[in-house]
Design an enzyme around this catalytic site. Structure first.
Site, PDB file in Angstrom:
ATOM      1  CD  GLU A  30      -7.687  -7.127  -1.412  1.00  0.00           C
ATOM      2  OE1 GLU A  30      -8.124  -7.950  -0.591  1.00  0.00           O
ATOM      3  OE2 GLU A  30      -8.264  -6.044  -1.672  1.00  0.00           O
ATOM      4  N   GLY A  59     -11.854  -1.530  -3.901  1.00  0.00           N
ATOM      5  CA  GLY A  59     -12.231  -1.456  -2.495  1.00  0.00           C
ATOM      6  C   GLY A  59     -11.165  -0.846  -1.605  1.00  0.00           C
ATOM      7  NE  ARG A  60      -5.686  -3.494  -3.723  1.00  0.00           N
ATOM      8  CZ  ARG A  60      -6.381  -4.210  -4.594  1.00  0.00           C
ATOM      9  NH1 ARG A  60      -7.581  -4.664  -4.261  1.00  0.00           N
ATOM     10  NH2 ARG A  60      -5.898  -4.488  -5.791  1.00  0.00           N
ATOM     11  CE  LYS A  85     -16.379  -1.683  -7.770  1.00  0.00           C
ATOM     12  NZ  LYS A  85     -14.951  -1.679  -8.151  1.00  0.00           N
ATOM     13  CE  LYS A 121     -14.889 -11.704  -1.751  1.00  0.00           C
ATOM     14  NZ  LYS A 121     -15.244 -10.477  -2.506  1.00  0.00           N
ATOM     15  CD  GLU A 131     -16.982 -12.468   4.144  1.00  0.00           C
ATOM     16  OE1 GLU A 131     -15.950 -13.158   4.092  1.00  0.00           O
ATOM     17  OE2 GLU A 131     -17.496 -11.930   3.132  1.00  0.00           O
ATOM     18  CG  HIS A 163       8.371  -2.581  26.097  1.00  0.00           C
ATOM     19  ND1 HIS A 163       9.267  -2.620  27.148  1.00  0.00           N
ATOM     20  CD2 HIS A 163       8.249  -1.267  25.762  1.00  0.00           C
ATOM     21  CE1 HIS A 163       9.648  -1.391  27.457  1.00  0.00           C
ATOM     22  NE2 HIS A 163       9.044  -0.546  26.628  1.00  0.00           N
TER      23      HIS A 163
END
Length: 538
Positions: free
Chosen positions: A357, A271-272, A207, A503, A213, A388
């Site tokens: 978030e 973003g999410r 964005k 960040k 990263e 399991h």
């Protein structure tokens, strides 16, 4: 939105007293009392999604008080404000427009022609790029067809598209998909060892176009690309292989991406919540634009249900209220997402981000420190694998953990129907075992180690089939559940300032790691000690 402390409402006080009553009763008792409990505590949405919440420690009085809590905190008004484009993301002074991305009726809800025109232009661009690449018309600089699509992004620019493309693997075409998110070079190396630059397209999804990263990975990919094409690079060659999805057009152009290859991202899309936007380009490339559009339409269908349905028949609202019931009146701390479809293995991780978030906040909308619970810890796995491993704790552990069980009635592969029968048997059996245990079968005094006491709550979400349309409905439904939780809990769900702090500190630590004449300065001895240990070997 009205800023109401939920603990000050009349309904909250009623729920506190009611919880004491309900802790004396079991799910077994509730079914024994009400022969129509399944009918009374389930919603069949157009015979496409069945939401069964009957295996919860609730009764009609519980739902009555919870619905009053939603009314007292003005949930309906808040829903209208979001859909009509009010600036409900107060700390960033923005509207929240992800529902507009899947609404093809310009005069509906938002009534902002410019935004819908922009959205339709983006959709047209997604379609054109998808059609060209999938058909083979879009060729690389050596005139070879594109075989590989590499999505470079992190957070919402990564997890949503990854979850959708994996969940809809049965609809995937012959393009090879790769997702580069981690700054750990291991992931980068694993990808470039499997691809050739002349057959690959790289989508840089960011964005801001300055996420550490993503840009670090993008620069490394660019360097690798230029080194391996064996000719002098020019803008024409670069435009055949690099696409950007961003709100920062200038930064993408500066990076070297042709403006025709840049898909805008609206600033009002978090973003999410962005997989429905141009971030979804890789989804469209994976399953084709028509299926991507079906994903949007399915989400829009659930938007309509959420907007129009009365609150006592509204799936996202009821689910949000049940979650608040356990976290604030039963002191549960986590919720498990169990998915009985292996392709949907990333859904728990996606919902973890979406929930934690959004609602992982400790300051309310009045700027006051919160003294009640906000976001639960979300975790999970695919069934039957989880059975399991951690199911032992669900059945016999000391923690009360509400669960969502998700599956589909129609199998992905008809040739292996016996597998699906066993899968669904496990899906149903586990909710039954959690709810009722085995105390009617075993004498607890003689077989104490075998005893499962039951009374462990769960929701069952049963889809007719996992397809783009139904998956769109499911994801939209969870988005709205989380939104309602945030409204009731009086927090801002659409910012993430806690993420920004990490960040900011990272940039200052990078400078120290790169200093040649580094000396421990005494600030934060732990961090300085870690830096010193690193520099002993570098």
């Amino acid at each position: 939105m009205k800023n109401i402390n939920p603990t000050k409402t009349f309904a909250w006080k009623k729920l506190q007293n009611h919880a004491k009553e309900m802790k004396k009763i079991t799910i077994y008792d509730l079914f024994k009392i009400d022969n129509n409990r399944f009918k009374n505590f389930s919603i069949n949405f157009e015979n496409t999604i069945l939401f069964d919440y009957s295996k919860n420690i609730i009764n009609k009085k519980t739902i009555f008080y919870l619905l009053n809590l939603a009314k007292e905190t003005n949930c309906i008004d808040a829903i209208h404000e979001m859909f009509y484009g009010k600036k409900i993301n107060i700390t960033e002074n923005k509207a929240v427009l992800h529902t507009a991305l899947r609404n093809n009726n310009i005069d509906f809800f938002l009534r902002n022609h410019q935004i819908y025109n922009d959205i339709n232009k983006i959709l047209k661009k997604i379609k054109n790029i998808s059609d060209e690449i999938i058909s083979g018309k879009w060729k690389g600089y050596t005139n070879k067809k594109i075989k590989n699509i590499i999505n470079i992004g992190i957070g919402g620019s990564h997890l949503g598209p990854l979850m959708i493309t994996k969940s809809l693997k049965n609809y995937q075409n012959k393009l090879n998909l790769f997702f580069l998110s981690n700054i750990d070079a291991t992931q980068l190396i694993n990808i470039i060892n499997k691809i050739k630059p002349e057959e690959s397209i790289f989508i840089i999804a960011s964005k801001t176009f300055n996420t550490l990263e993503t840009i670090t990975n993008a620069l490394s990919i660019k360097k690798w690309f230029m080194k391996n094409i064996n000719i002098n690079i020019n803008k024409n060659i670069f435009s055949k292989h690099f696409i950007a999805v961003t709100n920062n057009i200038n930064a993408a152009v500066k990076f070297g991406i042709n403006e025709n290859n840049i898909l805008p991202l609206l600033s009002e899309i978090g973003g999410r919540f962005s997989l429905w936007s141009s971030i979804g380009l890789i989804i469209s490339l994976s399953i084709g634009f028509d299926n991507f559009y079906q994903l949007l339409q399915g989400a829009h269908k659930m938007d309509n249900h959420f907007f129009y349905s009365p609150i006592d028949k509204n799936i996202p609202i009821i689910m949000a209220l049940i979650s608040i019931w356990y976290s604030n009146f039963w002191n549960t701390e986590t919720e498990a997402i169990i998915v009985y479809n292996n392709n949907m293995c990333f859904l728990p991780l996606y919902l973890q981000q979406l929930n934690m978030e959004s609602n992982g906040k400790s300051i309310d909308r009045n700027g006051q420190k919160i003294k009640y619970q906000t976001s639960s810890i979300i975790w999970g796995d695919v069934g039957t694998n989880g059975q399991h491993s951690f199911f032992q704790m669900l059945h016999q552990g000391t923690k009360l953990i509400p669960c969502d069980f998700i599956s589909s009635a129609i199998p992905n592969y008809n040739n292996y129907k016996n597998h699906h029968v066993q899968l669904i048997a496990n899906y149903i059996a586990q909710t039954k075992a959690l709810a009722f245990g085995n105390i009617k079968e075993y004498n607890c005094q003689k077989n104490i180690y075998y005893s499962c006491y039951g009374n462990k709550p769960s929701n069952s979400i049963f889809l007719k089939k996992i397809n783009p349309y139904n998956l769109g409905m499911l994801i939209s439904y969870y988005e709205h559940k989380i939104f309602i939780q945030g409204i009731i809990l009086n927090i801002f769900s659409f910012d993430q300032w806690g993420v920004e702090l990490g960040k900011k500190i990272t940039h200052s630590v990078i400078k120290k790691l790169n200093e040649n004449n580094y000396k421990i300065n005494g600030n934060d001895p732990s961090s300085e000690g870690l830096i010193d240990f690193y520099k002993c070997f570098n």
